[in-house]
Design an enzyme around this catalytic site. Sequence first.
Site, PDB file in Angstrom:
ATOM      1  N   CYS A  55     -26.474 -25.825 -12.866  1.00 42.31           N
ATOM      2  CA  CYS A  55     -25.524 -25.207 -12.436  1.00 42.31           C
ATOM      3  C   CYS A  55     -24.190 -26.211 -12.349  1.00 42.31           C
ATOM      4  O   CYS A  55     -22.971 -25.845 -12.561  1.00 42.31           O
ATOM      5  CB  CYS A  55     -25.606 -24.606 -11.107  1.00 42.31           C
ATOM      6  SG  CYS A  55     -27.087 -23.374 -10.885  1.00 42.31           S
ATOM      7  N   ARG A 138     -28.521 -16.344 -14.105  1.00 45.41           N
ATOM      8  CA  ARG A 138     -26.994 -16.659 -14.803  1.00 45.41           C
ATOM      9  C   ARG A 138     -26.490 -15.432 -15.524  1.00 45.41           C
ATOM     10  O   ARG A 138     -26.661 -15.277 -16.710  1.00 45.41           O
ATOM     11  CB  ARG A 138     -27.021 -17.815 -15.842  1.00 45.41           C
ATOM     12  CG  ARG A 138     -27.918 -19.014 -15.245  1.00 45.41           C
ATOM     13  CD  ARG A 138     -27.849 -20.197 -15.997  1.00 45.41           C
ATOM     14  NE  ARG A 138     -28.910 -21.144 -15.227  1.00 45.41           N
ATOM     15  CZ  ARG A 138     -28.512 -22.033 -14.277  1.00 45.41           C
ATOM     16  NH1 ARG A 138     -27.399 -22.142 -13.963  1.00 45.41           N
ATOM     17  NH2 ARG A 138     -29.446 -22.776 -14.066  1.00 45.41           N
TER      18      ARG A 138
HETATM   19  C1  BEZ Z   1     -30.457 -25.576 -11.812  1.00 43.51           C
HETATM   20  O1  BEZ Z   1     -30.669 -26.688 -12.240  1.00 43.51           O
HETATM   21  O2  BEZ Z   1     -29.201 -25.101 -11.964  1.00 43.51           O
HETATM   22  C2  BEZ Z   1     -31.544 -24.663 -11.516  1.00 43.51           C
HETATM   23  C3  BEZ Z   1     -32.592 -24.604 -12.298  1.00 43.51           C
HETATM   24  C4  BEZ Z   1     -33.616 -23.889 -11.926  1.00 43.51           C
HETATM   25  C5  BEZ Z   1     -33.699 -22.790 -10.834  1.00 43.51           C
HETATM   26  C6  BEZ Z   1     -32.229 -23.058 -10.060  1.00 43.51           C
HETATM   27  C7  BEZ Z   1     -31.379 -23.774 -10.414  1.00 43.51           C
END
Ligand code: BEZ
Length: 239
Positions: A55, A138
């Site tokens: 993110c 997402r």
């Molecule tokens: C992230 O790195 O943004 C992420 C990865 C897995 C689950 C939730 C967020």
Amino acid sequence: MEEMKEQEVISMPRIGDPAPEFKAVTTQGEINFPSDYKGDWVILFSHPADFTPVCTSEFMTFANMQERFEKANCKLIGLSIDGLYSHIAWLRTIKEKIEYKGMKDIEVTFPLIEDIKMDVAKKYGMIQPNEDTTKAVRAVFFIDPKGIIRTIIYYPLSLGRNFEELYRVVIALQTADEFNVATPADWQPGDDVIVPTAGSCGTAKERMETADEDVKCYDWFFCTKKLDKEKVLGKILKK
Ligand code: BEZ
């Protein structure tokens, strides 16, 4: 009762639907959607959680490209089911501490919605329980100036989005509207566009014979024409 709950969770707006309405608190104040955004294209997108690496890479990339989206009359709105103070702390950390792929001092100035109760996320089908029950996937909603959903893309938690593709979608949707054409695979401004075939018949040869000289037909149902990059971008991008 359980059945009702399940239905609420999986509510999925579709392409062509009016964007579901909501009021929300954001890092840039309260917004009333979509009425505050009439006349603008909007990308409403969700992310799973603040202070997570994928993110963070996405927010930095999107914020770094924001000016390009603004020039294409497109506003950005983010959402996660974190609270406002988490959002503020995360965005401050990004600005003050994170240097990534040549990007640093990145200030996220587009609104990030707090959605602790998941009200907005549920309306937009951003909670997909078989992926995660407490995080939004997402999701990316492209909403036009009349408040109609025009494209939807979903990615799982582990997969960071390609923001050049999101930009391409914004330009391609506006090109289709402005020039009454469709855009073929991998289209970019300057590439040939597809001429509508509704109501046409006859062989490729017949269509070729009656078509303008810049039209190329591969068969009766598949004709393209040139559309200059300058013409596309001149129409779409703000001066
Ligand atoms: C992230 O790195 O943004 C992420 C990865 C897995 C689950 C939730 C967020």
